[in-house]
Every structure is written in C-alpha cells, then in structure tokens.
Design an enzyme around this catalytic site. Structure first.
Site, PDB file in Angstrom:
ATOM      1  N   LYS A   1      -1.662   0.542   6.179  1.00 17.73           N
ATOM      2  CA  LYS A   1      -0.797  -0.579   4.764  1.00 17.73           C
ATOM      3  C   LYS A   1       0.238  -0.928   5.637  1.00 17.73           C
ATOM      4  O   LYS A   1      -0.247  -1.353   6.979  1.00 17.73           O
ATOM      5  CB  LYS A   1       0.075   0.255   3.847  1.00 17.73           C
ATOM      6  CG  LYS A   1      -0.649   1.068   2.479  1.00 17.73           C
ATOM      7  CD  LYS A   1      -1.911   0.252   1.877  1.00 17.73           C
ATOM      8  CE  LYS A   1      -2.648   1.331   0.971  1.00 17.73           C
ATOM      9  NZ  LYS A   1      -3.840   0.568   0.087  1.00 17.73           N
TER      10      LYS A   1
ATOM     11  N   ASP B   1       0.184   2.754  -3.736  1.00 18.45           N
ATOM     12  CA  ASP B   1       0.855   2.205  -3.367  1.00 18.45           C
ATOM     13  C   ASP B   1       2.506   2.849  -4.383  1.00 18.45           C
ATOM     14  O   ASP B   1       3.472   2.363  -3.607  1.00 18.45           O
ATOM     15  CB  ASP B   1       1.656   0.910  -4.069  1.00 18.45           C
ATOM     16  CG  ASP B   1       0.120  -0.763  -3.635  1.00 18.45           C
ATOM     17  OD1 ASP B   1       0.594  -1.649  -3.636  1.00 18.45           O
ATOM     18  OD2 ASP B   1      -0.067   0.089  -1.938  1.00 18.45           O
TER      19      ASP B   1
ATOM     20  N   LYS C   1       8.472  -9.640   1.268  1.00 21.14           N
ATOM     21  CA  LYS C   1       7.093  -9.536   1.315  1.00 21.14           C
ATOM     22  C   LYS C   1       6.425  -9.517  -0.326  1.00 21.14           C
ATOM     23  O   LYS C   1       5.535  -9.779  -0.842  1.00 21.14           O
ATOM     24  CB  LYS C   1       5.760  -7.830   1.785  1.00 21.14           C
ATOM     25  CG  LYS C   1       4.703  -8.311   1.771  1.00 21.14           C
ATOM     26  CD  LYS C   1       4.695  -7.121   2.460  1.00 21.14           C
ATOM     27  CE  LYS C   1       2.828  -7.457   3.067  1.00 21.14           C
ATOM     28  NZ  LYS C   1       1.629  -6.600   1.832  1.00 21.14           N
TER      29      LYS C   1
ATOM     30  N   ARG D   1       7.912  -1.201   1.066  1.00 22.40           N
ATOM     31  CA  ARG D   1       7.865   0.089   0.235  1.00 22.40           C
ATOM     32  C   ARG D   1       9.180   0.980   0.759  1.00 22.40           C
ATOM     33  O   ARG D   1       8.869   1.936  -0.062  1.00 22.40           O
ATOM     34  CB  ARG D   1       5.967   0.270  -0.369  1.00 22.40           C
ATOM     35  CG  ARG D   1       5.944  -1.188  -1.114  1.00 22.40           C
ATOM     36  CD  ARG D   1       4.512  -0.147  -1.910  1.00 22.40           C
ATOM     37  NE  ARG D   1       4.030  -1.848  -2.335  1.00 22.40           N
ATOM     38  CZ  ARG D   1       3.953  -2.508  -3.911  1.00 22.40           C
ATOM     39  NH1 ARG D   1       4.520  -1.873  -4.277  1.00 22.40           N
ATOM     40  NH2 ARG D   1       2.895  -3.437  -3.652  1.00 22.40           N
TER      41      ARG D   1
HETATM   42  O1  LIG Z   1      -6.196  -4.764  -3.894  1.00 23.96           O
HETATM   43  C1  LIG Z   1      -5.128  -5.144  -4.716  1.00 23.96           C
HETATM   44  O2  LIG Z   1      -4.587  -6.195  -5.414  1.00 23.96           O
HETATM   45  C2  LIG Z   1      -4.273  -4.135  -3.806  1.00 23.96           C
HETATM   46  C3  LIG Z   1      -5.576  -3.248  -3.300  1.00 23.96           C
HETATM   47  C4  LIG Z   1      -4.864  -1.579  -2.947  1.00 23.96           C
HETATM   48  O3  LIG Z   1      -5.308  -1.777  -1.779  1.00 23.96           O
HETATM   49  P1  LIG Z   1      -6.335  -0.843  -1.561  1.00 23.96           P
HETATM   50  O4  LIG Z   1      -7.603  -0.829  -2.013  1.00 23.96           O
HETATM   51  O5  LIG Z   1      -6.495  -1.345  -0.066  1.00 23.96           O
HETATM   52  O6  LIG Z   1      -5.677   0.482  -1.776  1.00 23.96           O
HETATM   53  C5  LIG Z   1      -3.074  -1.726  -2.410  1.00 23.96           C
HETATM   54  O7  LIG Z   1      -2.655  -1.017  -1.776  1.00 23.96           O
HETATM   55  C6  LIG Z   1      -2.393  -3.393  -2.740  1.00 23.96           C
HETATM   56  O8  LIG Z   1      -1.149  -3.342  -2.508  1.00 23.96           O
HETATM   57  C7  LIG Z   1      -2.730  -3.795  -3.512  1.00 23.96           C
HETATM   58  C1  LIG Z   2      -0.082  -2.782   1.483  1.00 19.72           C
HETATM   59  C2  LIG Z   2       0.109  -3.915  -0.148  1.00 19.72           C
HETATM   60  O1  LIG Z   2      -0.396  -4.987  -0.180  1.00 19.72           O
HETATM   61  P1  LIG Z   2      -1.324  -6.029   0.894  1.00 19.72           P
HETATM   62  O2  LIG Z   2      -2.831  -4.777   1.000  1.00 19.72           O
HETATM   63  O3  LIG Z   2      -1.931  -6.599   0.273  1.00 19.72           O
HETATM   64  O4  LIG Z   2      -0.658  -6.713   2.681  1.00 19.72           O
HETATM   65  C3  LIG Z   2       1.118  -3.094  -0.741  1.00 19.72           C
HETATM   66  O5  LIG Z   2       2.408  -4.809  -1.558  1.00 19.72           O
HETATM   67  O6  LIG Z   2       1.335  -2.301  -0.947  1.00 19.72           O
END
Ligand SMILES: O=C(O)C1=C[C@@H](OP(=O)(O)O)[C@@H](O)[C@H](O)C1
Ligand SMILES: C=C(OP(=O)(O)O)C(=O)O
Length: 425
Positions: A330, A303, A405, A379
């Site tokens: 994402k 992120d 979001k 983001r």
């Molecule tokens: O488990 C979580 O809270 C998250 C895991 C991450 O995703 P990935 O595991 O797919 O990288 C991140 O990108 C997302 O914003 C939140």
């Molecule tokens: C990818 C994100 O969240 P989620 O995977 O929960 O949609 C984010 O917060 O950048």
C-alpha cells in the site's frame, strides 16, 4: 508536518460523522465521466485521492464542476487529446482504474504518481498488455500505455489487487464485443469488485458472475448519467470505532446499515472482541467494555489492518490477523510501519509472512523516546492517533499531512470526541 495528538481531558465522548466512502466516490466519478451527459454526485470529500480522479476525468473525457461537497460531472461522450500526463498523485485506485479506461482511446497515455505509487505493483496489467502486444512501460518516473484493449478472455491473478479487476470492469463493457474475466484464486478484496459492479449498474452498465471466479462483461454497453449520493466510509469509520470500542462514549453517524463495503466487517470484528455498541437512527453508539483478542481474516478488508493492530494491543490476550500480505503493497509497507511504531510505544507484536500476532499489553504502553513516524501513510497516521486517544498518551507523529490522501480534516473531526492536536513543522 508533525502532529501531537492527546486527550483534551480524561473523557473521550462525542459524535463524529463518517466521511464519504473514498472507494465509492472514485467509482461514481469515473462512471459519470464515461457517461454522455450530466451527473450530479453528492456527499463528496475532496481528498487528494478523489481530487486526482476528478482531475483525470476532466483531462480525459468530462467537464467537472465542484461545489462544497458535491460535483457536477458532464461526460463528453468522447475522449480528449491529452496534452499532459495524467497525475494520479498517490492514488492506487485512480491509476489502476484509469489505465484500461485510457486504453479505450488507443492513444499513447502517460501517468505520473507520487510517494510510493509507481513502486506499487502493476504487473497484472503489464502481463495482460504484453499478451495483447500493447505498449506498457513503467518506470519510477511514470507509466505509459498505448494501443486499444480488445474484448475477449482475460486471465488475471485475484490476489495482487482487486483494483486491476475493477479497472477492466470500467472499460471492457464499452468495447464492441463481450469479455470474460477469469480470476485466478484466491480472489481477495472481493467486496471492492462488487462495489465497482454496483456503481456501474447505477450508471447503466451490467456484468455478472458466472461462478465465484469468473465475471462476464457484455460488450456494446454505454454508461448513462445519473445523480448519485456517496455513502459513508467504513474504512474511515474504523478509526473512531476502535476508539469507541476501547473507551466508550463515541457515536458514529453517516454509516449505511446495508452496504457492499467489505470494511463494514469491522463491526462484526469489534462485536467478537466484546465491544458494546448499539445501532440506532442516530448512529452507532459505543460504550466502554473489556475487550479480548480474536482471529481476524484481512483478505477482504485490508485497509482495516493498521487500526486493528492498535486494537490488538488494547485487548486482553492475543489477536491474530491473517492474510495481511497485501498490506506491504500500500502507501507504505503497513506491517513493517505499524510494527516499528507500535514497538516504539512498548507494543508487543510480530509478523510472519501475512500473519500478524498482536499481544494485549495495554499496561506496558508508553510514549516513545522521540517522534513516531507516519511513513507518509494516512492510515498509519490515523491509527497512531487512535493509539494516543485510546491510551491517553501524548504522541507526536511526523508525516501527519498524509491524512489529506483520504480524510483531510481528520484531526478537526476527532476534536469533538475529546482530542487535542498540536501541529509543528
Ligand atoms: O478498489 C478500491 O477502492 C480499493 C481496493 C483495496 O485495494 P486492494 O484491492 O489492492 O486490496 C483497498 O486497499 C483500497 O484502499 C481501495
Ligand atoms: C491503499 C489505499 O488506497 P489506494 O489503493 O487507492 O491508494 C488506501 O486508501 O488505504
């Protein structure tokens, strides 16, 4: 909605409080909902993602009472009959955490999503459900599962999304037998797995690593209600932190010095770039300093990708961001989105596979001919706001409402740092 972000004066200076960690909040709400009894969760931000998880908890197995920045979650100890699909909004965490939880009912459960949510991969679950001859149907309209997962041995990829691993962690310990997750390396976003395990432990559910790629989940466990305070969000703090590293004058409060959040690596990255900051009781205070490009591994902190691309433009020399492939999965294809928008401002950067190379070009940056695009990605929008404030450019960004979001009052929160924001449309 478009937002035009610019400096209110020449000075960037002020204090901002990191909002609650969206990731930790999801986890606390779901553990509380699965516990029979009353849990009080404090320091909550009611972003669209967290509201989706709270709504799902209320639909599935809890009574939820929300306050100004807190919620009382009364886990019922049983699942409710579902009268409607579970709306996960655009939240990948909500959907992927809930799918195995929903399968605890054994009933048909449908999920809907918005934006790109139903285009984001669910293949890891689809394989597991098929292996257990359980129904798993996904279309652009939604996703339906039916049948109960069984305890036992699970093999799953570790580099599509850690959220699949977290989802199984939430549900499998409640089954009548032990389970083992065999993660096919490389295991990425690993910190999120331990964030899940830590919050579960706070609510009484244990798991342990047998080795770096194998998780043992004892069965026959129960979540216990508890009062839980959500810590500050390092993913969100990255936006004012990059601004502070470039301009100085920014102090960020609300960040726990000790944390499992992988995005806390942000401070190490900034320090390696030459950023000057001190951490005291009153927060992390940045002073202006010359910055140089560094080599960044994004495998455990995806992120941070968009805002680190902005940082790279403002460093001397070259910034190389590796293991960034998953940025394409994402809310938007974050590599393509940021390349397009930063190039529109004169940014010099390129990507090949999962490697992004960003060339320092602060003196070449300019306002684009027209409006920048937020790509419906919070983001991306927040990173472009940092670009505007770091350079003094007035930048107009569309899809600005995407910030709801994760950080609904982001634009208000940056005003005390010296930002002026005008809205239109
Ligand atoms: O488990 C979580 O809270 C998250 C895991 C991450 O995703 P990935 O595991 O797919 O990288 C991140 O990108 C997302 O914003 C939140
Ligand atoms: C990818 C994100 O969240 P989620 O995977 O929960 O949609 C984010 O917060 O950048």
């Amino acid at each position: 909605m478009t937002a035009t972000i610019k400096r209110a004066s020449d000075q960037i200076s002020g204090t901002i409080t990191a909002p609650p960690s969206k990731s930790m909040a999801h986890r606390a709400v779901l553990c509380a909902a699965l516990a029979e009894g009353r849990s009080h969760i404090t320091n909550l931000e009611f972003s669209k993602d967290i509201s989706a998880t709270l709504g799902a908890a209320a639909q599935l197995c809890a009574n939820v009472h929300t306050g100004r920045d807190d919620a009382v979650v009364e886990g019922l100890g049983h699942f409710l009959p579902l009268a409607a699909p579970v709306d996960c909004c655009e939240s990948g965490s909500t959907l992927r955490f809930l799918i195995p939880i929903a399968s605890l009912t054994g009933q048909e459960v449908s999920f809907t999503g918005r934006g790109r949510l139903m285009e984001r991969p669910q293949s890891v679950y689809e394989t597991l459900y098929r292996e257990q001859n359980l129904r798993f149907e996904q279309s652009s309209a939604g996703l339906t599962v039916e049948g109960a997962l069984t305890p036992g041995e699970y093999r799953l990829a570790g580099n599509v999304s850690s959220q699949f691993i977290s989802g199984l962690l939430f549900a499998l310990p409640l089954l009548s037998g032990d389970s083992t997750l065999h993660l096919i390396p490389p295991v990425e976003s690993r910190s999120y797995i331990d964030m899940t395990r830590a919050v579960q432990a706070a609510f009484g559910v244990q798991s342990r690593w047998l080795d770096e790629n194998t998780l043992f989940l004892p069965g026959n466990q129960h979540y216990h209600p508890c009062d839980y305070t959500v810590e500050g969000d390092y993913s969100q703090a990255a936006f004012p932190a990059v601004l502070g590293a470039v301009c100085g004058g920014v102090t960020i409060t609300g960040l726990a010095p000790e944390t499992l959040q992988g995005d806390a690596v942000l401070l190490d990255i900034l320090r390696r770039c030459g950023a000057q900051f001190t951490r005291t009781e009153s927060g992390v205070a940045f002073e202006k300093a010359p910055l140089h490009g560094v080599d960044i591994d994004l495998a455990d902190c995806p992120d941070l990708g968009p805002v680190l691309m902005v940082l790279g433009l403002l460093c001397e020399g070259t910034t190389v961001i590796r293991n960034a492939e998953r940025l394409r999965l994402k809310e938007s294809d974050r590599i393509a989105a940021m390349e397009a928008e930063l190039r529109a401002c004169g940014g010099v950067l390129e990507s090949e596979g999962g490697t992004i190379t960003v060339h320092g070009c602060a003196d070449k940056l300019h306002a684009p001919a027209g409006t920048l695009h937020g790509h419906n990605d919070h983001r991306v929008v927040m990173s472009l706001a940092v670009l505007a404030l770091s350079t003094g450019l007035a930048l107009t960004v569309d899809d600005a409402e995407a910030i709801t979001k994760s950080w609904p009052n982001f634009f208000d929160a940056i005003k005390p740092l010296g930002a002026e924001v005008e809205y239109a449309g």
